[in-house]
Every structure is written in structure tokens, then in C-alpha cells.
Design an enzyme around this catalytic site. Structure first.
Site, mmCIF file in Angstrom:
data_model
loop_
_atom_site.group_PDB
_atom_site.id
_atom_site.type_symbol
_atom_site.label_atom_id
_atom_site.label_comp_id
_atom_site.label_asym_id
_atom_site.label_seq_id
_atom_site.Cartn_x
_atom_site.Cartn_y
_atom_site.Cartn_z
ATOM 1 N N LYS A 23 -34.481 11.555 -4.294
ATOM 2 C CA LYS A 23 -33.035 11.339 -4.415
ATOM 3 C C LYS A 23 -32.739 10.109 -5.270
ATOM 4 O O LYS A 23 -31.878 10.139 -6.160
ATOM 5 C CB LYS A 23 -32.405 11.143 -3.031
ATOM 6 N N ASN A 24 -33.435 9.015 -5.004
ATOM 7 C CA ASN A 24 -33.138 7.762 -5.686
ATOM 8 C C ASN A 24 -33.557 7.764 -7.151
ATOM 9 O O ASN A 24 -33.263 6.816 -7.878
ATOM 10 C CB ASN A 24 -33.808 6.588 -4.964
ATOM 11 N N ARG A 94 -22.546 5.543 -4.699
ATOM 12 C CA ARG A 94 -22.687 4.379 -5.561
ATOM 13 C C ARG A 94 -23.531 4.657 -6.800
ATOM 14 O O ARG A 94 -23.299 4.086 -7.869
ATOM 15 C CB ARG A 94 -23.303 3.223 -4.766
ATOM 16 N N CYS A 118 -19.140 -0.325 1.299
ATOM 17 C CA CYS A 118 -20.351 0.415 1.648
ATOM 18 C C CYS A 118 -20.834 -0.055 3.002
ATOM 19 O O CYS A 118 -20.765 -1.224 3.329
ATOM 20 C CB CYS A 118 -21.436 0.171 0.605
ATOM 21 N N ARG A 123 -23.026 -5.246 -2.170
ATOM 22 C CA ARG A 123 -23.764 -4.811 -3.346
ATOM 23 C C ARG A 123 -22.936 -4.985 -4.624
ATOM 24 O O ARG A 123 -22.502 -4.043 -5.252
ATOM 25 C CB ARG A 123 -24.228 -3.365 -3.180
ATOM 26 N N ASP A 126 -21.880 -7.614 -10.289
ATOM 27 C CA ASP A 126 -21.854 -8.747 -11.213
ATOM 28 C C ASP A 126 -23.035 -8.730 -12.183
ATOM 29 O O ASP A 126 -22.866 -9.023 -13.382
ATOM 30 C CB ASP A 126 -21.859 -10.074 -10.442
ATOM 31 N N LEU A 127 -24.221 -8.406 -11.694
ATOM 32 C CA LEU A 127 -25.396 -8.421 -12.561
ATOM 33 C C LEU A 127 -25.315 -7.331 -13.622
ATOM 34 O O LEU A 127 -25.784 -7.522 -14.755
ATOM 35 C CB LEU A 127 -26.674 -8.262 -11.735
ATOM 36 N N ARG A 401 -27.305 13.689 2.513
ATOM 37 C CA ARG A 401 -27.329 12.988 1.223
ATOM 38 C C ARG A 401 -28.740 12.819 0.703
ATOM 39 O O ARG A 401 -28.953 12.746 -0.518
ATOM 40 C CB ARG A 401 -26.674 11.609 1.351
#
Length: 433
Positions: A23-24, A94, A118, A123, A126-127, A401
Site C-alpha cells: 500500500k505504502n 494523505r 489526522c 504531519r 513544511d519540509l 485501507r
């Protein structure tokens, strides 16, 4: 109608189970297909609700997407009609925020909604934003959207404050067709980053260093990326879940279609706890134990450390291990959602901020519990098969999910588990992740 799981536990799991695509990883590969107008064929694609959400995002942007009944997914981003991903889609997952880097990299503009709240923490993005600005993009955040523009991105040296997976991915996607080289230091090293880099290279990108803390992305000419056929890596988190379910029931389980090196942080801990682990083949892991596990301490860390995604299901194992265990969560706040549910089943757990202390009990007892988020849902399934008596698990949309065919896979190992309509009228909990 919503559904629930009914699990009659206390039975040792035995047998073999085939692990699905990750999934990731697949979600990020889907976002990367926006970088070319050619047709892409992804294989080993799991049937998950998150894949469905990303499909909706891509179709909204103008992609042709076709998922076959088997594990194949065809995507073509030839006729993109919009560079905006709206909030009502991005809020559902996300990972869809990764279209920001792809749209900016190919079209020079993107307007993507901020993911919002979340259940496992803020999370921040900004980065992501700092990395895109370093590549020469003009970035503004207005009315809940990140708006980025650049006539041509320019390679740069970028140092991430923390090895953020999402920021690493978005910067990599944006820099793929930037002018010159981008050197990304303190990059995330997760196997899913390697899978994304391999996929991009198969499309014609020039990326090296994936799997280390320094990525080098040599930009290629705009329009030079092409179609390809690519198989998604195995899901290391799903594999770990079935391994823990097997040893938690004092059973004997083999997971197939895995890369054992991806699971070394977990398997080392399980061996220290008393489990016996073998590698029947280069792509299989067998776990078995005929005695209670021993207490163990863990600290979640970026890869190759102990994964935060395994913290919740691992805590289920610790709840019946001999002795006192300590779990420290360093990645995300609010990731102890499973604690209250485990305590309902008889676990002895106390929490102080980001540290949980677990005193092993003789056994868990079946109860009605909620899957408050994806990994807490996995923890509840493991707890259900370990527990004495009957367990009902609610809020299955979280579990859907990230776990394909969890009922049939658990049944193949001998679990007494069924999925039935939930007529209780209980409120459904939501998550954006």
C-alpha cells in the site's frame, strides 16, 4: 451498511499466506505516473480502498485509469485537464498529496489541498514546501491549498531537517525533470523510497542512492519519461502482521512473496522474544513458537529502525508476553489509539505521553473493540485471534485501507473469523492519513 468482524480466538494459526503489493508504495507509484503521457502498467496492485481514492484523484486530474480484476492497473496521464487536487479528495488520504511534486515537475504548476487533520498526528508539509522552494518554485499556501509554480525547476542541494518519507517523495518527483542535479541529504531510506526510485528509473529517470540517506536526482529532459510495466514491491507491513498473528497464537505461519531484509528490525525482536524464524526460500519467512514470548522494549524509528506502522500490532504481542515491556513512539503523536481497546480485552498498559508500559497478562479476553485507525485495526485482528472467546471489531473501513482480503487470508491460516453487517448503529470514526 457498515460491517464488523466476528473472531472466535484461542486457536493456533497454521499454514501459508501470500502477501499483496505494498500500500505504502503503490500510492506513490500512481502519483508518479503523472510525469508521463505514456501508458503505465502496474502489477501486483492490491485491491484496497486507498487505491480507489488515488484512482479518484487521478481521474479528477484527467487520467485514464483501469484496474483489472487481477492485480494489474493501467494508467495514462496523456490528457490532463486540471492541475488542482481538491480538498474533498485529498482529505480522504494523505498519500494523495504526492501529486504535488508530479504536477509541478511535469506541468510547472500545481494546486493541491492541504491534507488536514489526522488521527496519528499533524504531519506538517513544511519540509515538502521548503524542498520545492529550493528547486526554484514559487510556493504559497492560500485558503487551505498549496499553490506552486515554476517555469523550470533547477537542481539544488537540499538537506531535510528530518528524514520525512513524504517530503523525500515529493522532492524526488519534482526534481526528476529539473535542470541539473539535485542532491537530497538526510533523505528517507524506506524500501518504498527505493521502489519509487526504481519505478522512475524504469520510466527513464536518472536517480541513484535510494535506500541511503543521500539521493542524487539527475534531471532528464522534459517529456523524456516514458511508459513502462512495473511490479509493486511486497507489503512488508502486511507480512509482519501475519507473522505476529502466527506467533501470538503459538502457531506456525509462513508468509510468501516477501523480501526478508525489509523485516529485519521486526524479526530480530521476535527472535529475542523467543520465536523461531526460518527462511524456507529467498522470498518466504516462517515463524513458529510453542511457548509464551518474553517481554521486549522497542523504540520506533525511521527505516531501518523499528517501523511506527508495526508499533500497534506489536503491542498486542507484548500484552501477553512474560514480563514488563516498554514502547516509545518517536515518529507520530496520537499513535496509541489501540491502548484503550487492548485494555478492554484485559491488557495491562499505562501510557505517559509517548511511552507505554505493558505488563504481560496470562491471556486476552474477547470484547467489542474499535479499529480507530489502520494499524490499530491490525492490532485488533491480532488480539482477536489471540484472545479467549469472541471479539467483535468495528470501523473496518480503516482496515480496508491497507489489508487486502484479510478475512480470507486469516481463514487460510485456520482463524475462525467472519465479516458481517453491523446493525448496532454505532458512530463511524473517521481518519485522514
Amino acid at each position: 451498511m457498515t460491517e464488523k468482524l466476528i473472531i472466535h480466538g484461542g486457536k493456533a494459526l497454521r499454514g501459508e499466506v501470500e502477501i499483496s503489493g505494498a500500500k505504502n508504495s503503490v500510492l506513490k507509484l500512481m502519483a508518479a505516473t503523472l510525469l508521463t503521457g505514456d501508458s503505465i502498467e502496474l502489477r501486483n496492485v492490491p485491491h484496497l480502498s486507498d487505491v480507489g481514492v488515488m484512482t479518484q484523484v487521478l481521474k479528477y486530474l484527467g487520467c485514464d485509469v483501469d484496474q483489472q480484476d487481477d492485480d494489474r492497473l493501467y494508467i495514462q496521464a496523456k490528457n490532463i485537464t486540471s492541475c488542482e487536487a481538491p480538498y474533498d479528495l485529498v482529505r480522504k488520504m494523505r498519500a494523495s498529496f504526492d501529486v504535488l511534486g508530479s504536477l509541478l515537475g511535469r506541468f510547472g504548476e500545481a494546486r493541491v489541498a492541504l491534507p488536514g487533520g489526522c488521527s496519528i498526528g499533524k504531519r506538517s508539509v513544511d519540509l515538502h514546501v521548503k524542498g520545492l522552494i529550493a528547486l526554484g518554485a514559487e510556493v504559497e499556501i492560500n485558503h487551505g491549498y498549496v499553490e506552486a509554480k515554476a517555469s523550470r525547476l533547477i537542481g539544488a542541494e537540499i538537506l531535510l531537517d528530518t528524514p520525512s518519507v513524504g517530503a523525500t517523495e515529493n522532492i524526488m518527483l519534482a526534481a526528476t525533470m529539473a535542470e541539473g542535479a539535485t542532491i537530497l541529504s538526510n533523505a528517507a531510506q524506506e524500501p518504498e523510497i527505493v521502489d519509487l526510485a526504481n519505478f522512475l528509473n524504469a520510466m527513464g529517470a536518472d536517480i541513484s542512492g535510494a535506500g541511503t540517506n543521500e539521493l542524487v536526482i539527475n534531471g532528464v529532459k522534459p517529456g523524456s519519461l516514458h511508459g513502462t510495466t512495473y511490479s509493486v514491491m511486497p507489503d512488508r507491513i502486511e507480512a509482519a502482521t501475519y507473522l505476529m498473528a502466527g506467533v501470538g497464537t503459538m502457531g506456525d505461519v509462513t508468509v510468501n512473496n516477501v523480501l526478508p531484509v525489509h523485516l529485519s528490525s521486526l524479526t530480530h525482536k521476535l527472535i529475542e522474544m523467543g520465536a523461531e524464524i526460518e527462511m524456507p526460500s529467498p522470498n518466504s519467512i516462517r515463524i513458529h513458537s510453542e511457548r509464551r514470548l518474553q517481554a521486549q522494549n522497542i523504540v520506533t524509528q525511521p527505516y531501518p529502525g523499528f517501523p511506527t506502522d508495526l508499533q500497534a500490532p506489536f503491542m498486542t504481542l507484548l500484552s501477553t508476553a512474560d514480563g514488563v515491556s516498554i514502547v516509545k513512539e518517536t515518529i507520530y503523536e496520537n499513535r496509541f489509539k489501540q491502548v484503550g481497546e487492548l485494555k478492554r480485552m484485559g491488557a495491562d498498559i499505562s501510557v505517559e505521553r509517548d511511552v507505554a508500559v505493558i505488563t504481560g497478562v496470562p491471556h486476552l479476553s474477547g470484547a467489542e473493540v474499535n479499529a480507530h485507525d489502520l494499524r490499530a485495526g491490525a492490532a485488533m485482528v491480532i488480539a482477536g485471534v489471540m484472545a479467549e472467546g469472541s471479539t467483535q471489531v468495528f470501523d473496518l473501513h480503516h482496515l480496508d485501507r491497507g489489508y487486502e482480503d484479510v478475512v480470507s487470508k486469516m481463514r487460510s491460516l485456520g482463524a475462525d473469523i467472519e465479516r458481517v453487517p453491523d446493525t448496532s448503529g454505532r458512530p463511524v470514526t473517521e481518519e485522514s492519513a
